[in-house]
Motif scaffolding. Structure first.
Motif, short mmCIF file in Angstrom:
data_model
loop_
_atom_site.label_atom_id
_atom_site.label_comp_id
_atom_site.label_asym_id
_atom_site.label_seq_id
_atom_site.Cartn_x
_atom_site.Cartn_y
_atom_site.Cartn_z
N ASP A 1 0.83 -1.20 0.00
CA ASP A 1 0.00 0.00 0.00
C ASP A 1 0.87 1.25 0.00
OD1 ASP A 1 -2.39 1.44 0.11
OD2 ASP A 1 -2.31 1.57 2.28
N GLY A 2 0.56 2.19 -0.89
CA GLY A 2 1.30 3.45 -0.96
C GLY A 2 2.52 3.42 -1.87
N CYS A 3 2.79 2.28 -2.51
CA CYS A 3 3.95 2.20 -3.40
C CYS A 3 3.67 2.91 -4.71
CB CYS A 3 4.32 0.74 -3.66
SG CYS A 3 3.13 -0.18 -4.65
N GLY A 4 4.71 3.08 -5.50
CA GLY A 4 4.55 3.65 -6.83
C GLY A 4 4.01 2.59 -7.78
N ILE A 5 3.23 3.01 -8.77
CA ILE A 5 2.68 2.09 -9.77
C ILE A 5 2.96 2.66 -11.16
CG2 ILE A 5 0.56 1.13 -10.77
CD1 ILE A 5 1.24 -0.24 -8.20
N ARG A 6 3.51 1.84 -12.01
CA ARG A 6 3.76 2.19 -13.41
C ARG A 6 2.80 1.36 -14.26
NH1 ARG A 6 8.76 1.03 -13.26
NH2 ARG A 6 9.43 3.12 -12.72
N VAL A 7 2.00 2.01 -15.10
CA VAL A 7 1.06 1.31 -15.99
C VAL A 7 1.71 1.24 -17.37
CG1 VAL A 7 -1.25 1.27 -16.99
CG2 VAL A 7 -0.90 2.24 -14.70
N ILE A 8 1.90 0.01 -17.88
CA ILE A 8 2.54 -0.20 -19.17
C ILE A 8 1.52 -0.80 -20.12
CG2 ILE A 8 4.39 -1.40 -20.39
CD1 ILE A 8 5.90 -1.37 -17.65
N ARG A 9 1.40 -0.19 -21.29
CA ARG A 9 0.45 -0.65 -22.30
C ARG A 9 1.19 -0.73 -23.64
NH1 ARG A 9 -3.92 3.20 -22.06
NH2 ARG A 9 -4.48 2.01 -20.21
N THR B 1 5.10 3.12 -21.21
CA THR B 1 4.56 3.60 -19.94
C THR B 1 3.51 4.66 -20.24
OG1 THR B 1 6.64 3.18 -18.79
CG2 THR B 1 5.13 4.72 -17.75
N VAL B 2 2.27 4.43 -19.77
CA VAL B 2 1.19 5.38 -20.01
C VAL B 2 0.81 6.18 -18.77
CG1 VAL B 2 0.23 4.12 -21.97
CG2 VAL B 2 -0.60 3.62 -19.67
N HIS B 3 1.27 5.71 -17.61
CA HIS B 3 0.98 6.45 -16.38
C HIS B 3 1.92 5.99 -15.27
CE1 HIS B 3 -1.42 8.72 -13.49
NE2 HIS B 3 -1.35 7.68 -12.69
N VAL B 4 2.33 6.93 -14.44
CA VAL B 4 3.07 6.61 -13.22
C VAL B 4 2.35 7.33 -12.09
CG1 VAL B 4 5.26 6.79 -12.00
CG2 VAL B 4 5.26 6.39 -14.47
N GLY B 5 1.98 6.58 -11.06
CA GLY B 5 1.24 7.17 -9.96
C GLY B 5 1.50 6.44 -8.66
N VAL B 6 0.61 6.67 -7.70
CA VAL B 6 0.74 6.09 -6.36
C VAL B 6 -0.46 5.21 -6.07
CG1 VAL B 6 0.89 6.62 -3.90
CG2 VAL B 6 2.07 8.07 -5.56
N LEU B 7 -0.20 4.02 -5.58
CA LEU B 7 -1.26 3.10 -5.19
C LEU B 7 -1.99 3.69 -3.99
CD1 LEU B 7 -2.41 0.19 -5.61
CD2 LEU B 7 -0.88 -0.52 -3.80
N ARG C 1 -7.83 -7.35 -0.91
CA ARG C 1 -7.70 -8.78 -1.12
C ARG C 1 -8.96 -9.42 -0.56
NH1 ARG C 1 -6.66 -13.24 -3.03
NH2 ARG C 1 -5.86 -14.93 -1.79
N VAL C 2 -9.75 -10.08 -1.42
CA VAL C 2 -11.02 -10.70 -1.04
C VAL C 2 -11.90 -9.69 -0.28
CG1 VAL C 2 -12.11 -12.77 -0.09
CG2 VAL C 2 -9.72 -12.87 -0.81
N LYS C 3 -12.06 -8.51 -0.87
CA LYS C 3 -12.90 -7.43 -0.35
C LYS C 3 -12.40 -6.80 0.95
CE LYS C 3 -17.04 -8.99 -2.68
NZ LYS C 3 -18.46 -9.21 -2.61
N GLU C 4 -11.27 -7.24 1.46
CA GLU C 4 -10.69 -6.66 2.67
C GLU C 4 -9.61 -5.65 2.28
OE1 GLU C 4 -11.19 -7.67 6.04
OE2 GLU C 4 -12.86 -8.92 5.40
N ILE C 5 -9.54 -4.53 2.97
CA ILE C 5 -8.46 -3.58 2.77
C ILE C 5 -7.22 -4.17 3.42
CG2 ILE C 5 -7.61 -1.27 3.31
CD1 ILE C 5 -10.56 -0.36 3.30
N VAL C 6 -6.12 -4.25 2.66
CA VAL C 6 -4.88 -4.84 3.17
C VAL C 6 -3.71 -3.89 2.94
CG1 VAL C 6 -5.65 -7.23 2.88
CG2 VAL C 6 -4.49 -6.08 1.00
N LYS C 7 -2.61 -4.15 3.62
CA LYS C 7 -1.39 -3.33 3.51
C LYS C 7 -0.45 -3.86 2.44
CE LYS C 7 -1.84 -0.54 7.18
NZ LYS C 7 -2.19 0.81 6.93
N GLU C 8 -0.49 -5.19 2.17
CA GLU C 8 0.37 -5.77 1.14
C GLU C 8 -0.22 -7.07 0.62
OE1 GLU C 8 3.79 -8.40 3.30
OE2 GLU C 8 4.03 -6.23 3.44
#
Length: 93
Positions: free
Chosen positions: A10-18, A22-28, A33-40
């Protein structure tokens, strides 16, 4: 989303590749996970993700998760890079 290696935090950087670009770089900003909010989420598990200021997903997009951290250079690293720079312009020490 299905993780193939490493883990998503949670909170890591995310790079979207299409199509290899690279079409976008942002923050998660949300990870579930299975409808639960998780940290990793570890590799091999499915999860849902939300990325800050991005909603233009397409089938086949590849997401890369990454962390950015600052590291202080050591005196040896600074000296070596300075010596290399001087050598590059023809100055000998």
């Amino acid at each position: 989303m299905y993780g193939t290696e490493g883990k998503i935090v949670d909170g890591c950087g995310i790079r979207v590749i299409r199509n290899g670009r690279t079409v976008h770089v942002g923050v998660l900003d949300s990870l579930r996970r299975v409808k639960e909010i998780v940290k990793e989420v570890n590799a091999g598990l499915e999860c849902g993700m939300g990325v800050e200021d991005y909603d233009q997903w397409q089938e086949g997009d590849i997401l890369e998760a990454f962390n950015i951290f600052q590291k202080k250079r050591t005196l040896e690293e600074a000296s070596a890079s300075m010596a290399a720079a001087l050598e590059g312009v023809g100055v000998e020490l």
